[in-house]
Write a protein that holds these residues in place. Sequence first.
Motif, PDB file in Angstrom:
ATOM      1  N   GLY B 131       0.678  -1.210  -0.153  1.00 36.62           N
ATOM      2  CA  GLY B 131      -0.049  -0.016   0.000  1.00 36.62           C
ATOM      3  C   GLY B 131       0.726   1.128  -0.115  1.00 36.62           C
ATOM      4  N   LYS B 222     -10.385  -1.045   2.942  1.00 34.64           N
ATOM      5  CA  LYS B 222      -9.421  -1.758   2.106  1.00 34.64           C
ATOM      6  C   LYS B 222      -9.877  -1.050   0.744  1.00 34.64           C
ATOM      7  CE  LYS B 222      -6.720  -2.918   4.361  1.00 34.64           C
ATOM      8  NZ  LYS B 222      -5.443  -2.868   4.170  1.00 34.64           N
ATOM      9  N   LYS B 223     -11.113  -0.808   0.220  1.00 34.97           N
ATOM     10  CA  LYS B 223     -11.485  -0.388  -1.016  1.00 34.97           C
ATOM     11  C   LYS B 223     -11.067   1.062  -1.223  1.00 34.97           C
ATOM     12  CE  LYS B 223     -13.784  -0.049  -5.157  1.00 34.97           C
ATOM     13  NZ  LYS B 223     -14.854   0.789  -4.962  1.00 34.97           N
ATOM     14  N   ALA B 226      -7.499   1.499  -1.648  1.00 41.46           N
ATOM     15  CA  ALA B 226      -7.183   1.209  -3.161  1.00 41.46           C
ATOM     16  C   ALA B 226      -7.512   2.233  -4.101  1.00 41.46           C
ATOM     17  CB  ALA B 226      -8.133  -0.225  -3.792  1.00 41.46           C
TER      18      ALA B 226
END
Lengths: 188, 389
Positions: B131, B222-223, B226
């Motif tokens: 990340g 998490k989305k 991203a």
Amino acid sequence: MKNMTEIRWHGRGGQGVKTACEFFAAVAIREGKYGQGFPEYGPERSGAPMKGFTRISGEAIREHCGVHHPDVVVVLDESLVVSEDVCDGLGRDGTAIINTARPPSAFAGRCAGAVWTVDATKIALEEIGRPIPNMPMIGALARVTGLLDIETIGRNVERDFAAKFGRKTLDGNLRALRRAHDEVKRDG
Amino acid sequence: MKRTLALTGNESAAEAMRQINPDVVAAYPITPQTELMHAFTQLVADGAVKTEMILVESEHSAMSACVGAAAAGVRVMTATSANGLALMWEIVYIAASLRLPLVMAVVNRALSGPINIHCDHSDSMGCRDSGWIQLYGENPQEVYDNMLQAVRIAEHPDVLLPVMPTYDGFIISHTLERVDVIGDDEASAFVGEPKPRFSLLDIDRPVTYGPLDLQDYYFEHKKQQAEAMKRAKEVVREVGEEYGARTGRAYGFFDAYRTEDAEQIILCLGSAAGTAKAVADELRDGGRKVGVLKLRMFRPFPAEELARAIGHARSIAVLDRAEGFNGVGGPVCPEVKAALYKAGGADVFNYVYGLGGRDLGPDLIRSVFDDLEAGRADPREAIHLGVRS
């Protein structure tokens, strides 16, 4: 392509190869050229053979690798001429500068290019009091290549090493630098 | 005021850090990063920066201290290499997941064993999925430039992700070169002041960092992470352009060198790119249509732009400075192949090179271009370049 001069230094741990290859590049950069200086970091042992590399150019230097086809090799320790192929990759128009008491003719057939010699260890002992040949070899390199003026190098020695050396050692280094510049010779 | 200096890569990174003047730095020494932190702690000791320097007992603690400080809302930096990065591992992911805009220089070094202190990309490639934004620098000049830009990218409100500017250990970190630096005032104006949106120390607007986040919200978070990484592309572009307008050195996702009409292209990251460009020039002089694509930004991965830049080539060699142990080669090549999947007919070959600091000279690069032109390489298998059989 050959706007760039590639220099390979051969010496032994403790003789000042790292300092010399970086210092020569740094002076060139301060003079408005492009320069690159770095040693080959192997096992760092006093007395072990080691190499350093300097590139000087009028344009940005893009290569990031060892010097495989040098224009100049600078040999700080004469014993390496026998134990290593110090002239590997040196062309016929290349130049070797060797720290030795012997004349250039003693190295006939060892190098494809021209050979210059200077007794840098003797000069260092007499002027600095220690057998560290890097400063006289810098003076010899300046003379043989004409890449940097000896007065410019002297000023930069003062700038970079005054705090480290103290006046007496600094003056010894400056004398050694100039003496080797004047004493380095080639046959003929 | 602009100055020209003779600096190693590590000194160049330290000069950028001096100008950035981060609020907190926590670090632990490891070769070849050590000289960077040596130079920076000297600046702290001399009072040249106002940074609170935290000398910790391990890299795990270094990254933990950075996370805490960044959550408090201040500007935080650190640096490491190889095994040090490995020891930070769990906190590296946490820094990104908590959306903390840290900047960490990674001085690329082989991740042991056998023990090796020299360059390859096995350390930073290992955390390609952690990340963090990754920017690979080619030379000491780019090290300086990337460090300044990294702060802006990380702290941009559309991003809020940590950034990892990397550079090749020893080959760049310990090589002295010419570096043009901008004035202290210009650098300060460029990076600006940190504007934290969610400070732990803002007691009027209390927030929680790192709570338990189970089936109910973890996936949404998490989305969002991203999506932030996707948005980072535009920010990297904007910051690179602004930096170019201020300094004359513009940056993008990659540097496409003589690729426009190239039939054979080498794609690589970091210091290898310069040597490859010099070889490309030499071959171009001999009439050959070759080019080099230096990938600067590996995370986020600029797949579409890359396909547009090199998809026309007849053949492409991807040079990986890490072994992927996946049976097919290194980590960069599969992503390039995926990017080119719909772009056309280029054959893509993978070369693994330079592990543990093995020198990559012009002769080896020439041999890759020769392989491509002669159609000698096998696309199914990675070629280990310069390895003894």
